[in-house]
Structures are given as C-alpha cells and as structure tokens.
Design a protein around this motif. Structure first.
Motif, PDB file in Angstrom:
ATOM      1  N   GLU A  22       0.829  -1.214   0.000  1.00  0.00           N
ATOM      2  CA  GLU A  22       0.000   0.000   0.000  1.00  0.00           C
ATOM      3  C   GLU A  22       0.857   1.255   0.000  1.00  0.00           C
ATOM      4  O   GLU A  22       0.608   2.207  -0.740  1.00  0.00           O
ATOM      5  CB  GLU A  22      -0.951  -0.011   1.200  1.00  0.00           C
ATOM      6  N   THR A  23       1.908   1.264   0.822  1.00  0.00           N
ATOM      7  CA  THR A  23       2.816   2.411   0.876  1.00  0.00           C
ATOM      8  C   THR A  23       3.532   2.574  -0.451  1.00  0.00           C
ATOM      9  O   THR A  23       3.658   3.686  -0.964  1.00  0.00           O
ATOM     10  CB  THR A  23       3.846   2.228   2.013  1.00  0.00           C
ATOM     11  N   ARG A  24       3.963   1.481  -1.021  1.00  0.00           N
ATOM     12  CA  ARG A  24       4.672   1.528  -2.308  1.00  0.00           C
ATOM     13  C   ARG A  24       3.749   2.047  -3.415  1.00  0.00           C
ATOM     14  O   ARG A  24       4.149   2.861  -4.232  1.00  0.00           O
ATOM     15  CB  ARG A  24       5.175   0.120  -2.664  1.00  0.00           C
ATOM     16  N   ARG A  25       2.493   1.603  -3.417  1.00  0.00           N
ATOM     17  CA  ARG A  25       1.518   2.041  -4.410  1.00  0.00           C
ATOM     18  C   ARG A  25       1.285   3.551  -4.292  1.00  0.00           C
ATOM     19  O   ARG A  25       1.226   4.262  -5.286  1.00  0.00           O
ATOM     20  CB  ARG A  25       0.211   1.281  -4.217  1.00  0.00           C
TER      21      ARG A  25
END
Length: 81
Positions: A22-25
C-alpha cells in the motif's frame, strides 16, 4: 529477484526493507502525478495563468455553442410561395 546477504550476522542490519504494498503504491502514484505535472508545465513560467486562460477560453467556447444553437432557430425553414 531476491537479496543476497552474506552469512555473517553484521551485514543483515544493512539490508534494505521494502515498504508494504500500500505504501509503495501510494509512493508510485505520487511520483507519477509529479511527473505528469512537470511534463504539462514544461517551458511554462506561470502555469497558473495558463490554466486560468484555458478555463476562460473553454467557458467562452461553451457560451458560443449555447448561443449559436439556441439563437439560430435551428434547422429547416418553411416558405409558402
């Protein structure tokens, strides 16, 4: 691709952890938006002024379209002769 870590314990502390999906997205979305803005405003000194002009031009075009459609009486004319 995997990570290759030496068998010695001290080097494990230097390994880079990848963030959760989620953070990477979110990071990728922010980077894409930033690139898009940079591309859109390339060579423009005042992007806000350009955006205001564009919106004003669109509004003028909408007004022209609405007046030309409603003002022309639209379509065929009958002539009795």
């Amino acid at each position: 691709m995997g990570m290759c870590l030496p068998c010695f314990g001290g080097a494990v502390d230097d390994a880079i952890d990848t963030p959760d999906p989620e953070t990477r997205r979110r990071q990728l979305a922010e980077a894409a938006e930033k690139r898009q803005q940079e591309t859109a405003h390339r060579g423009v000194k005042n992007p806000e002024a350009v955006e205001r002009k564009r919106k004003k031009q669109e509004e003028i075009e909408k007004q022209k379209m609405s007046t030309s459609v409603s003002g022309s009486g639209g379509g065929l004319k009958w002539q009795v002769g």
